[in-house]
Write a protein that holds these residues in place. Structure first.
Motif, PDB file in Angstrom:
ATOM      1  N   VAL A   8      90.646  50.785   5.089  1.00 55.57           N
ATOM      2  CA  VAL A   8      89.908  49.034   6.286  1.00 55.57           C
ATOM      3  C   VAL A   8      90.229  48.004   4.527  1.00 55.57           C
ATOM      4  O   VAL A   8      90.978  47.305   4.537  1.00 55.57           O
ATOM      5  CB  VAL A   8      88.782  48.913   6.140  1.00 55.57           C
ATOM      6  CG1 VAL A   8      88.008  47.702   5.948  1.00 55.57           C
ATOM      7  CG2 VAL A   8      88.719  49.554   8.050  1.00 55.57           C
ATOM      8  N   VAL A  11      93.809  47.404   4.149  1.00 50.73           N
ATOM      9  CA  VAL A  11      94.736  46.373   4.528  1.00 50.73           C
ATOM     10  C   VAL A  11      94.205  44.674   3.849  1.00 50.73           C
ATOM     11  O   VAL A  11      95.504  44.230   3.778  1.00 50.73           O
ATOM     12  CB  VAL A  11      93.614  45.744   6.128  1.00 50.73           C
ATOM     13  CG1 VAL A  11      93.996  44.397   6.462  1.00 50.73           C
ATOM     14  CG2 VAL A  11      93.418  47.372   7.214  1.00 50.73           C
ATOM     15  N   MET A  30      94.011  53.395  14.241  1.00 52.34           N
ATOM     16  CA  MET A  30      92.319  53.369  13.944  1.00 52.34           C
ATOM     17  C   MET A  30      91.465  54.658  15.078  1.00 52.34           C
ATOM     18  O   MET A  30      90.469  54.652  14.927  1.00 52.34           O
ATOM     19  CB  MET A  30      92.359  51.721  14.188  1.00 52.34           C
ATOM     20  CG  MET A  30      92.882  50.424  13.336  1.00 52.34           C
ATOM     21  SD  MET A  30      92.092  49.507  13.954  1.00 52.34           S
ATOM     22  CE  MET A  30      93.173  48.607  15.150  1.00 52.34           C
TER      23      MET A  30
END
Length: 300
Positions: free
Chosen positions: A265, A268, A280
């Motif tokens: 995460v 990103v 994911m």
């Protein structure tokens, strides 16, 4: 007050708190491995930082720990050292051709499998049947990660993924070595950092590893000093050894496996790496396997 602090240090609660901090640092570890390719530093330069910072911080303790360090069996010493230079260089090599999600998932995420395999090979420790399903989910998630490519994002080379799996095996051997050596957190960190610094320094001097010393600024090196040197090299090294002493090697490994989701995460936002649904889903399967493995350990 002193008695309360002593009881806290000896409790499992302290182990869980420390391993939680280690998970956060390991997420940063995956990010900085990916950042090496975007910086003027070589992998060996970052490795020198990673071992030099904690070695300098811990050096004042060396004399008082010499007697304890001399009692470590040579075989166990080698296992601990596998978590130093070999692990760092192999992990760095794999990170060059993979995404941050793959780096974290295929190293930290598969650590329980690696610990189980190394324990079986070295100690003939059978895997309890109640853990087979959980470890199977972790294996399924890892295979899915290798087969998954983020659409429009960083392409992950299959050979790079296999390199990361080899790094996971090295980490598993290190985890088992820490338990077998029976050292406290400071003693273990002294062995890992001081000897690894000497080994990597020698390899750099003779030209075995590439170095860009003198070609980068202090500002460019600072993120690696903070994350790799202070974070991974000192806090996480001491903290992981501490957690193993409180929670055991297997439980520490499976909790540490929660890092992949966090690092993926963060990547990103920091690197602009894409996360597709398949990636994911694989991370979710891996994480669920970790949770199940941790629950089965709690029932042992």
């Amino acid at each position: 007050m002193r008695a309360r602090l002593s009881n806290f240090g000896a409790s499992k609660v302290s182990g869980y708190l420390v391993i939680s901090a280690v998970v956060l640092i390991w997420a940063g570890f995956a990010l900085t491995l990916r950042a090496i390719g975007k910086s003027p530093l070589s992998a060996a330069d970052v490795g020198l930082i990673r071992f030099a910072v904690p070695a300098l911080c811990l050096l004042p303790f060396l004399r008082s720990y010499l007697a304890q360090l001399r009692r470590v069996r040579f075989r166990d010493l080698l296992l601990v050292l596998l978590g130093g230079v070999p692990f760092f260089l192999v992990a760095s090599a794999g990170a060059r051709s993979t995404s941050t999600a793959h780096v974290s998932a295929l190293i930290a995420g598969t650590a329980p499998l690696s610990v189980a395999l190394i324990s079986f090979l070295l100690e003939k420790s059978a895997i309890p049947k109640k853990r087979w399903f959980a470890l199977g989910l972790i294996a399924l998630g890892a295979v899915g990660m290798i087969a998954t490519q983020p659409a429009g994002g960083t392409h992950s080379d299959p050979w790079g993924c296999l390199t990361l799996l080899f790094a996971s095996l090295l980490w598993g051997a290190y985890t088992v070595g820490v338990r077998r050596a029976g050292l406290d957190a400071i003693a273990n960190a002294l062995i890992l950092t001081v000897l690894s610094l000497m080994i990597l320094g020698a390899l750099s001097l003779v030209g075995v590893t590439e170095s860009h010393l003198g070609q980068f600024s202090w500002r460019e090196a600072l993120p690696f000093v903070l994350v790799q040197g202070l974070g991974v090299g000192l806090i996480a090294t001491v903290g992981y050894s501490f957690a193993i002493g409180r929670l055991g090697s297997s439980r520490s490994a499976v909790i540490g496996s929660l890092a992949p989701g966090l690092s993926a995460v963060l990547a990103v936002f920091i690197f602009g790496e894409a996360l597709n649904f398949a990636t994911m889903a694989c991370i979710a399967v891996l994480t669920f396997g970790v949770i199940l493995a941790n629950r089965s350990l709690g029932k042992n």
